[in-house]
Design a protein around this motif. Structure first.
Motif, mmCIF file in Angstrom:
data_model
loop_
_atom_site.group_PDB
_atom_site.id
_atom_site.type_symbol
_atom_site.label_atom_id
_atom_site.label_comp_id
_atom_site.label_asym_id
_atom_site.label_seq_id
_atom_site.Cartn_x
_atom_site.Cartn_y
_atom_site.Cartn_z
ATOM 1 N N ASP A 2 -0.926 -15.260 0.268
ATOM 2 C CA ASP A 2 -2.156 -14.747 0.862
ATOM 3 C C ASP A 2 -1.944 -14.491 2.355
ATOM 4 O O ASP A 2 -1.242 -15.219 3.037
ATOM 5 N N ASN A 3 -2.538 -13.442 2.862
ATOM 6 C CA ASN A 3 -2.487 -13.060 4.278
ATOM 7 C C ASN A 3 -1.110 -12.611 4.769
ATOM 8 O O ASN A 3 -0.853 -12.605 5.959
ATOM 9 N N ASP B 53 -0.201 -16.578 -5.974
ATOM 10 C CA ASP B 53 -1.012 -15.605 -5.226
ATOM 11 C C ASP B 53 -1.502 -16.207 -3.910
ATOM 12 O O ASP B 53 -1.422 -15.583 -2.851
ATOM 13 N N SER B 54 -1.964 -17.444 -3.963
ATOM 14 C CA SER B 54 -2.483 -18.093 -2.749
ATOM 15 C C SER B 54 -1.382 -18.369 -1.726
ATOM 16 O O SER B 54 -1.629 -18.346 -0.518
ATOM 17 N N LEU B 55 -0.152 -18.621 -2.195
ATOM 18 C CA LEU B 55 0.953 -18.889 -1.273
ATOM 19 C C LEU B 55 1.390 -17.635 -0.504
ATOM 20 O O LEU B 55 2.012 -17.728 0.547
ATOM 21 N N LYS C 31 10.017 -19.337 1.674
ATOM 22 C CA LYS C 31 8.956 -19.004 0.724
ATOM 23 C C LYS C 31 9.373 -19.370 -0.705
ATOM 24 O O LYS C 31 8.567 -19.875 -1.475
ATOM 25 N N ASN D 94 5.648 -26.187 -5.040
ATOM 26 C CA ASN D 94 4.198 -26.281 -5.203
ATOM 27 C C ASN D 94 3.653 -25.739 -6.510
ATOM 28 O O ASN D 94 2.483 -25.965 -6.814
ATOM 29 N N ASN E 179 -2.317 -17.930 -10.024
ATOM 30 C CA ASN E 179 -3.255 -18.036 -8.901
ATOM 31 C C ASN E 179 -2.652 -18.814 -7.736
ATOM 32 O O ASN E 179 -2.894 -18.490 -6.575
ATOM 33 N N HIS E 180 -1.865 -19.838 -8.061
ATOM 34 C CA HIS E 180 -1.242 -20.642 -7.008
ATOM 35 C C HIS E 180 -0.218 -19.802 -6.234
ATOM 36 O O HIS E 180 -0.182 -19.833 -5.002
#
Length: 97
Positions: A49-50, A45-47, A83, A90, A42-43
């Protein structure tokens, strides 16, 4: 040689290879492995995002690990490396492939 210097050398070599093998902007495939029971998937995935990333996950045969593959259009090799660093700094226990 300390790990910081090895890491810096790895990223410099990667940047050179990326410039030599692709025209930028280009689609890049990231691959990571995390423990399945951790919040790592999930982490990650959030990094991404967009960014318009296509993210696929595959659990290992025994279910202990999850492979995360991310196809995303990146503008430069420096952006690819930034990235990678963001994920490794993180997401605890992540393995970059």
């Amino acid at each position: 040689m300390d790990n910081s210097k090895k890491t810096d050398e790895f990223y410099e070599k990667l940047k050179s290879q990326l410039y030599d093998t692709a025209t930028w902007p280009s689609t890049y495939l990231y691959k990571f492995i995390v423990l399945t029971k951790s919040p790592g998937v999930n982490h990650i995935d959030s990094l991404f995002d967009n960014l318009g990333a296509v993210i696929t996950t595959t659990e290992s045969k025994n279910g202990k690990y999850t492979s995360v593959s991310i196809n995303v259009k990146m503008q430069t090799p420096e952006a690819v490396i930034t990235k990678y660093k963001e994920v490794t700094e993180n997401v605890e226990g992540v393995i970059s492939l």
